[in-house]
Motif scaffolding. Structure first.
Motif, short mmCIF file in Angstrom:
data_model
loop_
_atom_site.label_atom_id
_atom_site.label_comp_id
_atom_site.label_asym_id
_atom_site.label_seq_id
_atom_site.Cartn_x
_atom_site.Cartn_y
_atom_site.Cartn_z
N HIS A 97 0.84 -1.21 0.00
CA HIS A 97 0.00 0.00 0.00
C HIS A 97 0.87 1.25 0.00
N ARG A 98 1.90 1.27 0.79
CA ARG A 98 2.76 2.45 0.87
C ARG A 98 3.59 2.61 -0.41
N ARG A 101 1.34 4.12 -2.89
CA ARG A 101 1.10 5.53 -2.57
C ARG A 101 2.27 6.39 -3.04
N ILE A 104 1.80 6.87 -6.78
CA ILE A 104 0.74 7.82 -7.16
C ILE A 104 1.17 9.25 -6.88
N THR A 105 1.98 9.45 -5.84
CA THR A 105 2.52 10.79 -5.58
C THR A 105 3.37 11.27 -6.75
N ASP A 125 -4.69 8.33 -12.05
CA ASP A 125 -5.13 6.97 -11.77
C ASP A 125 -5.05 6.06 -13.00
N THR A 363 1.35 -3.90 -7.95
CA THR A 363 2.28 -3.26 -7.03
C THR A 363 3.31 -4.27 -6.53
#
Length: 397
Positions: A97-98, A101, A104-105, A125, A363
């Motif tokens: 998840h991290r 993230r 996406i940043t 997205d 991911t």
């Protein structure tokens, strides 16, 4: 004859002749320097290219840098192979998840850069599908844009079909006198102008050609990439380093078995890379037999429709014959075998569409790319040069 072959002269005058990837080294032995290799069997060596982690991860990808330092420490900065300590974390749902993230940043950052430079708004997205490199026929940006055209035409015919949204990012420069390369850039921009404004497709497909490609722009693009396009005609790319930079930053590769793609596949595993198309041996065999691109085009409906759209001026209504040079090359002199690999490339892209919908699995595969490409460090490459080519004690560097 009354000529000097500079490659042969360089071979004779050198103590070592380096191949910058495993495949390139073997091709030199079997093709261009075959005779000289029989006379000097120990002269050709292999030191595969590398990239510096200080620029191509630590400097350019702050979100991922901070996550990695927190998770496994900072030893990878000076010893990139220690990044393999990430491997167990690929199975940790919180870390995945991290990692997502952080990606996406970076995608939001690139989206802002794209809008500033081109005025094109893109959705972070969506899949960021990236081909950034020198514009050359053997690197086959033409294959990429032809598949995008086929995709666009299919979307127009079936506007309600569910599709994985994509942002296709191109960047690179052409040599000043390389007319065909410049026409490919023009075609990409012409296709983008129509696709990006079509209300039936603009939420599913955006095409961006970022001008004035340089290292600073690469530092914004590479951390944001989901998919890395390494689609050169097999046997023609000596190594490549963009493929290494993108994989290190967690992008999955679609590529031929060419250059260092072969070694990347060997390290990340078949399940974490998308390989398609002919091998170098198959390319050589097809060329020796005599290849008819016209016959291949006529037997591949998606390809034929894409080329017809170009030929009829769909993307250049102000100048319908603007891209005649490209159409003529594809039908009559497709030396780089764009048409031969098109169908395999298109099938693989549809597999990628399906794979990207499973965010968690994608991911995980991205983490495995980052964790497994530490060997492609310029530090390792320089140590190899020092030991076997320069004969410089490493402590003196």
């Amino acid at each position: 004859g009354n000529s000097v072959h500079m490659g042969n002269l360089a071979f004779i005058g050198s103590r070592r002749v380096n191949g910058v990837s495993g495949l390139h080294t073997e091709l030199m032995k079997k093709t261009v320097f075959r005779t000289l290799h029989t006379l000097f069997p120990n002269r050709i060596v292999n030191e595969t290219n590398g990239i510096t982690p200080r620029r191509w991860l630590h400097q350019c990808n702050r979100p991922l840098r901070e996550l990695l330092i927190e998770a496994i420490g900072d030893g990878w900065i000076s010893d990139l192979e220690r990044i393999e300590d990430l491997l167990p974390l690929a199975e940790d749902s919180e870390f995945r998840h991290r990692f997502a993230r952080a990606k996406i940043t970076n995608k939001h950052r690139l989206a802002a850069e794209i809008e500033t430079r081109t005025g094109i708004a893109v959705d972070p997205d969506a899949m960021f599908d990236v081909q950034v490199k020198r514009i050359h026929e053997y690197k086959r940006q033409l294959l990429n844009i032809l598949e995008a055209i086929a995709d666009y035409l299919e979307m127009r015919d079936n506007p309600h079909a569910v599709r994985t949204p994509r942002v296709k990012v191109f960047a690179g420069k052409a040599a000043p006198s390389y007319t065909m390369a410049k026409m490919i850039i023009k075609l990409i921009n012409d296709v983008a102008a129509l696709v990006n404004t079509d209300p039936l497709t603009r939420d599913k497909l955006k095409i961006v050609f970022l001008p004035n490609f340089n290292v600073s722009l690469a530092e914004a693009i590479i951390p944001a990439a989901d998919l890395s396009e390494q689609i050169s005609t097999a046997g023609m790319e000596a190594s490549g380093t963009g493929n290494m930079k993108l994989a290190l930053n967690g992008a999955l590769t679609i590529g031929t078995l060419d250059g260092a793609n072969v070694e990347i596949r060997d390290r990340v595993g078949d399940d974490n890379i998308f390989i398609f198309g002919m091998t170098a041996e198959e390319v050589a065999e097809l060329r020796s037999e005599g290849y008819s691109p016209r016959q291949r085009i006529e037997s591949t409906p998606d390809l034929a429709a894409a080329i017809t759209a170009i030929a009829e001026g769909l993307f250049s209504p102000d100048e319908p014959h603007r891209h005649h040079m490209i159409v003529d090359r594809l039908y009559n002199d497709d030396y780089f075998l764009v048409t031969a690999d098109f169908d395999a490339y298109r099938r693989t892209q549809r597999q990628i569409d399906d794979a990207f919908t499973d965010t968690d699995s994608w991911t995980r595969r991205g983490i495995l790319n980052t964790a497994n490409v530490g060997w492609f460090s310029s530090d390792r490459s320089i140590r190899g040069y020092a030991d076997d080519i320069w004969r410089v004690p490493i402590g003196e560097l």
